[in-house]
Motif scaffolding. Structure first.
Motif, mmCIF file in Angstrom:
data_model
loop_
_atom_site.group_PDB
_atom_site.id
_atom_site.type_symbol
_atom_site.label_atom_id
_atom_site.label_comp_id
_atom_site.label_asym_id
_atom_site.label_seq_id
_atom_site.Cartn_x
_atom_site.Cartn_y
_atom_site.Cartn_z
ATOM 1 N N THR A 176 41.465 11.262 34.271
ATOM 2 C CA THR A 176 42.511 10.450 33.483
ATOM 3 C C THR A 176 43.073 9.262 34.219
ATOM 4 O O THR A 176 43.940 8.600 33.815
ATOM 5 N N SER A 177 42.327 9.011 35.561
ATOM 6 C CA SER A 177 43.006 7.979 36.277
ATOM 7 C C SER A 177 42.578 6.692 35.434
ATOM 8 O O SER A 177 43.472 5.616 35.750
ATOM 9 N N ASN A 178 41.932 6.671 34.744
ATOM 10 C CA ASN A 178 41.757 5.329 33.816
ATOM 11 C C ASN A 178 43.120 4.880 33.234
ATOM 12 O O ASN A 178 43.490 3.579 33.123
ATOM 13 N N THR A 179 43.959 5.903 32.950
ATOM 14 C CA THR A 179 45.279 5.410 32.076
ATOM 15 C C THR A 179 46.240 5.200 33.087
ATOM 16 O O THR A 179 46.995 4.244 32.499
ATOM 17 N N GLN A 180 46.080 5.485 34.227
ATOM 18 C CA GLN A 180 47.156 4.939 35.324
ATOM 19 C C GLN A 180 46.852 3.274 35.608
ATOM 20 O O GLN A 180 47.502 2.475 35.720
ATOM 21 N N ILE A 181 45.342 3.327 35.488
ATOM 22 C CA ILE A 181 45.029 1.961 35.979
ATOM 23 C C ILE A 181 45.354 1.008 34.752
ATOM 24 O O ILE A 181 45.990 0.065 35.096
ATOM 25 N N HIS A 214 40.297 19.734 31.118
ATOM 26 C CA HIS A 214 41.714 18.822 31.034
ATOM 27 C C HIS A 214 42.472 18.779 32.213
ATOM 28 O O HIS A 214 42.264 19.613 33.297
ATOM 29 N N GLN A 215 43.030 17.545 32.520
ATOM 30 C CA GLN A 215 43.681 17.036 33.893
ATOM 31 C C GLN A 215 45.163 16.645 33.338
ATOM 32 O O GLN A 215 45.523 16.292 32.383
ATOM 33 N N VAL A 216 45.968 16.703 34.399
ATOM 34 C CA VAL A 216 47.061 16.110 34.567
ATOM 35 C C VAL A 216 47.235 15.498 35.836
ATOM 36 O O VAL A 216 46.918 15.981 36.859
ATOM 37 N N TYR A 254 39.365 13.685 51.111
ATOM 38 C CA TYR A 254 39.037 12.314 50.924
ATOM 39 C C TYR A 254 38.841 12.078 49.516
ATOM 40 O O TYR A 254 38.432 12.783 48.664
ATOM 41 N N PHE A 255 39.614 10.991 49.106
ATOM 42 C CA PHE A 255 39.340 10.433 47.590
ATOM 43 C C PHE A 255 39.331 8.992 47.701
ATOM 44 O O PHE A 255 39.982 8.438 48.627
ATOM 45 N N PRO A 256 38.224 8.360 47.119
ATOM 46 C CA PRO A 256 37.994 6.803 47.337
ATOM 47 C C PRO A 256 39.418 6.061 46.802
ATOM 48 O O PRO A 256 39.733 4.871 47.404
ATOM 49 N N PHE A 257 40.212 6.677 46.024
ATOM 50 C CA PHE A 257 41.205 5.956 45.525
ATOM 51 C C PHE A 257 42.750 6.178 46.197
ATOM 52 O O PHE A 257 43.754 5.587 45.997
ATOM 53 N N THR A 258 42.697 6.930 46.918
ATOM 54 C CA THR A 258 44.010 7.345 47.841
ATOM 55 C C THR A 258 43.632 7.254 49.385
ATOM 56 O O THR A 258 42.540 7.664 49.934
ATOM 57 N N LEU A 288 45.725 21.164 43.782
ATOM 58 C CA LEU A 288 45.924 19.847 43.451
ATOM 59 C C LEU A 288 45.472 19.028 44.590
ATOM 60 O O LEU A 288 45.359 19.344 45.597
ATOM 61 N N GLY A 289 44.952 17.810 44.378
ATOM 62 C CA GLY A 289 44.716 16.945 45.057
ATOM 63 C C GLY A 289 45.566 15.696 44.873
ATOM 64 O O GLY A 289 46.314 15.551 43.915
ATOM 65 N N CYS A 290 45.833 14.905 46.101
ATOM 66 C CA CYS A 290 46.963 13.817 46.004
ATOM 67 C C CYS A 290 46.632 12.852 47.244
ATOM 68 O O CYS A 290 45.851 13.056 48.006
ATOM 69 N N GLY A 291 47.523 11.812 47.214
ATOM 70 C CA GLY A 291 47.580 10.873 48.262
ATOM 71 C C GLY A 291 48.180 9.787 47.963
ATOM 72 O O GLY A 291 48.923 9.579 47.020
ATOM 73 N N PHE A 311 52.283 7.011 45.366
ATOM 74 C CA PHE A 311 51.524 8.075 45.541
ATOM 75 C C PHE A 311 50.981 8.516 44.164
ATOM 76 O O PHE A 311 51.378 8.120 43.163
ATOM 77 N N ALA A 312 49.653 9.063 44.130
ATOM 78 C CA ALA A 312 49.174 9.850 43.083
ATOM 79 C C ALA A 312 48.690 11.197 43.218
ATOM 80 O O ALA A 312 48.560 11.644 44.456
ATOM 81 N N PHE A 313 48.438 11.902 42.257
ATOM 82 C CA PHE A 313 48.090 13.360 42.533
ATOM 83 C C PHE A 313 47.200 13.863 41.019
ATOM 84 O O PHE A 313 47.492 12.968 40.091
ATOM 85 N N GLY A 314 46.566 14.844 41.267
ATOM 86 C CA GLY A 314 45.700 15.169 40.019
ATOM 87 C C GLY A 314 45.462 16.676 40.010
ATOM 88 O O GLY A 314 45.325 17.196 41.001
ATOM 89 N N MET A 315 45.484 17.307 38.827
ATOM 90 C CA MET A 315 45.206 18.891 39.068
ATOM 91 C C MET A 315 44.605 19.315 37.629
ATOM 92 O O MET A 315 44.649 18.347 36.574
ATOM 93 N N GLY A 316 43.758 20.306 37.675
ATOM 94 C CA GLY A 316 43.059 20.721 36.486
ATOM 95 C C GLY A 316 44.144 21.642 35.855
ATOM 96 O O GLY A 316 44.926 22.030 36.283
ATOM 97 N N VAL A 317 43.965 21.769 34.526
ATOM 98 C CA VAL A 317 44.787 22.589 33.659
ATOM 99 C C VAL A 317 43.960 23.876 33.173
ATOM 100 O O VAL A 317 44.709 25.096 33.156
HETATM 101 C C1 2U9 Z 1 45.372 5.878 40.445
HETATM 102 C C2 2U9 Z 1 45.283 6.066 41.913
HETATM 103 C C3 2U9 Z 1 44.903 7.390 42.232
HETATM 104 C C4 2U9 Z 1 44.660 10.927 41.310
HETATM 105 C C5 2U9 Z 1 44.268 11.900 42.026
HETATM 106 C C6 2U9 Z 1 43.159 13.566 42.635
HETATM 107 C C7 2U9 Z 1 43.731 13.188 43.918
HETATM 108 C C8 2U9 Z 1 42.530 14.867 42.552
HETATM 109 C C9 2U9 Z 1 41.254 16.754 41.043
HETATM 110 C C10 2U9 Z 1 42.263 17.835 40.916
HETATM 111 C C11 2U9 Z 1 41.212 18.704 40.302
HETATM 112 C C12 2U9 Z 1 40.686 16.386 39.773
HETATM 113 O O1 2U9 Z 1 40.914 18.034 37.810
HETATM 114 S S1 2U9 Z 1 40.176 18.001 38.961
HETATM 115 O O2 2U9 Z 1 39.073 18.275 39.283
HETATM 116 N N1 2U9 Z 1 42.247 15.080 41.278
HETATM 117 O O3 2U9 Z 1 42.208 15.816 43.373
HETATM 118 N N2 2U9 Z 1 43.638 12.664 41.757
HETATM 119 S S2 2U9 Z 1 44.611 11.849 43.697
HETATM 120 O O4 2U9 Z 1 44.883 9.692 42.173
HETATM 121 C C13 2U9 Z 1 44.881 8.364 41.425
HETATM 122 C C14 2U9 Z 1 44.849 8.221 40.170
HETATM 123 C C15 2U9 Z 1 45.256 6.838 39.733
HETATM 124 C C16 2U9 Z 1 45.603 4.430 39.951
#
Ligand code: 2U9
Length: 348
Positions: A176-181, A214-216, A254-258, A288-291, A311-317
Motif C-alpha cells: 500500500t506504499s503507493n498511497t503514501q507516495i 491485506h496490509q496496514v 533492509y528495505f529500499p525505501f527506508t 512488522l517492518g519499519c524505518g 518514519f514508515a512502517f508496514g504490517m500484514g493483517v
Molecule cells: C513510503 C516510504 C516507506 C513502508 C514499510 C515495511 C517496512 C515492511 C512488510 C511487512 C509485512 C509488508 O505485509 S508485509 O509483507 N512491510 O516491512 N513497510 S517500511 O515503508 C514506506 C512506505 C511508504 C513512502
C-alpha cells in the motif's frame, strides 16, 4: 359419460358457491370433498363404469376436477390463515412481533484491520486509501526501487496488459506504499497517515500464503522526526494491541525505501516467550517492518530531505487475524463460506 359430465359440472358449481370462511369451514370442505370418503374419491370410483373407448377422456375430466377442488381448498385455507373477516378482507394482527431482519457479521480481516487502524487514529493518524491498479512509478520507482530490483521481477508482480500503446507499465500494487507516495505528492506537510488495503503478489496459493492479502502501512513526515519517535509510536501500538506485558525487540533489516530499516518482534503472545510452534521455539514473533524514509523517496515526491524527515512502517493483517481467531488456512478468508464467516462478531 354424459351423466358424469353433468355431475362434475354440478359439483363444480357447488364448490364455487361454497361460502364458509375460517379454518373450521376449510377443514369441513376438505373432509367433504377431498377426504378418504369425500366426493372426489366417489366420482373417481365411477371410472370403472366408463366404456373403454371413453376412459381417456373421462380420466382427463376427473383429473381436472380434482385439481379444481384442491385449488379451491388451498384458496379457503389461505383466506383462513390471513384471517379473512366477515367482509372477506384480511385483518392483520398488529400485536404480532415483526419478522426478524437477519444480521450479518463482520469479516475477520475487517475486524483486525479496524483494530490496528483505531490504535493509530488515537495517535492522530488519518486514514488514506489508494488505487489497487497502479503505475510503475507509484509502486516501485518513487520508492527507490531500481529498475532491476528483484521485487520487480515478473514472478512477484501481476502486470496488467494495458495494450501496446500504454505509456507506462500498469500493475496490481504489491504494497500500500503507493498511497503514501500519492499523499506526499500532494505537497501538504506534515503528513501523518495510515494506509490499509489489499495488495497482490504472484505467489503460489497455499494454506500459508495467498496471491492477495491485506496490509496496514503508516507514514509520518515532519521537521525533526527521529527514530525515537518511530520507536515510541510502535511501542504504543504493541501495548494497545498485545497488552502491556509483551516485550519488544528491533532487528536491523533492509528495505529500499527506508534507511535505516528494522524489523520489530514481540515476545511470543502464544507461549509467553517459552518457545512454541508459532514462534518456532525462538520466543519471538515478527510483526512488522519499519524505518526512516529514504531521502531519495522524499526527493522523488518533491519534499526537501534537508528540511523534513519521516518514519514508515508496514504490517500484514492476515497473520495476526489467524493467530487471534485460531484460523489455520489463509484461503478461508477469501472463500466466503458462510459457515466460516458467521463465527465472527463485532466484539474484538
Ligand atoms: C513510503 C516510504 C516507506 C513502508 C514499510 C515495511 C517496512 C515492511 C512488510 C511487512 C509485512 C509488508 O505485509 S508485509 O509483507 N512491510 O516491512 N513497510 S517500511 O515503508 C514506506 C512506505 C511508504 C513512502
Amino acid at each position: 359419460m354424459q351423466d358424469l359430465i353433468q355431475k362434475l359440472e354440478a359439483y363444480k358449481q357447488e364448490i364455487t358457491n361454497f361460502s364458509g370462511t375460517g379454518e373450521q369451514a376449510a377443514e369441513a370442505f376438505r373432509i367433504q370433498w377431498l377426504g378418504t370418503k369425500g366426493r372426489v374419491k366417489e366420482v373417481m370410483g365411477e371410472m370403472k363404469h366408463v366404456p373403454v373407448e371413453q376412459k381417456k377422456e373421462a380420466g382427463q375430466l376427473l383429473n381436472e376436477f380434482k385439481l379444481f377442488t384442491e385449488a379451491r381448498y388451498a384458496q379457503l385455507k389461505e383466506a383462513a390463515a390471513a384471517g379473512a373477516g366477515a367482509g372477506g378482507h384480511a385483518v392483520p394482527d398488529l400485536t404480532l412481533p415483526g419478522d426478524a431482519i437477519p444480521l450479518g457479521s463482520r469479516h475477520p480481516i475487517s475486524l483486525m484491520r479496524h483494530k490496528i487502524i483505531s490504535i493509530f487514529q488515537r495517535l492522530g493518524f488519518a486514514v488514506a486509501e489508494g488505487p489497487e491498479i497502479e503505475d510503475d512509478w507509484h509502486n516501485f520507482t518513487a520508492l527507490n526501487m531500481p529498475e532491476h530490483h528483484p521485487a520487480r521481477d515478473m514472478q512477484d508482480t501481476f502486470y496488467v496488459d494495458a495494450g501496446e500503446n500504454a505509456a507506462v507499465d500498469w500493475l496490481l500494487r504489491t504494497h500500500t506504499s503507493n498511497t503514501q507516495i500519492r499523499e506526499m505528492e500532494k505537497g501538504k506537510l506534515p503528513i501523518r497517515v495510515i494506509c490499509p488495503g489489499r495488495v497482490y503478489r504472484n505467489e503460489t496459493i497455499s494454506a500459508r500464503s495467498h496471491c492477495f492479502f491485506h496490509q496496514v502501512e503508516g507514514l509520518y513526515i515532519d521537521e525533526n522526526v527521529s527514530f525515537a519517535d518511530l520507536k515510541q509510536t510502535l511501542y504504543f501500538f504493541v501495548r494497545e494491541m498485545y497488552g502491556k506485558d509483551v516485550r519488544v525487540r528491533f532487528r536491523p533489516s533492509y528495505f529500499p525505501f527506508t534507511e535505516p530499516s528494522a524489523e520489530m518482534d514481540v515476545s511470543c503472545f502464544i507461549c509467553g516467550g517459552k518457545g512454541c510452534n508459532i514462534c518456532k521455539k525462538t520466543g519471538w514473533v515478527e510483526i512488522l517492518g519499519c524505518g526512516m524514509v529514504h531521502p531519495n523517496v522524499l526527493q522523488n515526491c518533491g519534499i526537501d530531505p534537508e528540511k523534513y524527515t519521516g518514519f514508515a512502517f508496514g504490517m500484514g493483517v492476515e497473520r495476526p487475524a489467524m493467530l487471534k481467531y485460531g484460523i489455520n488456512d489463509i484461503r478461508l478468508f477469501s472463500e466466503n463460506d458462510v459457515r466460516f464467516l458467521k463465527q465472527f462478531t463485532a466484539a474484538t
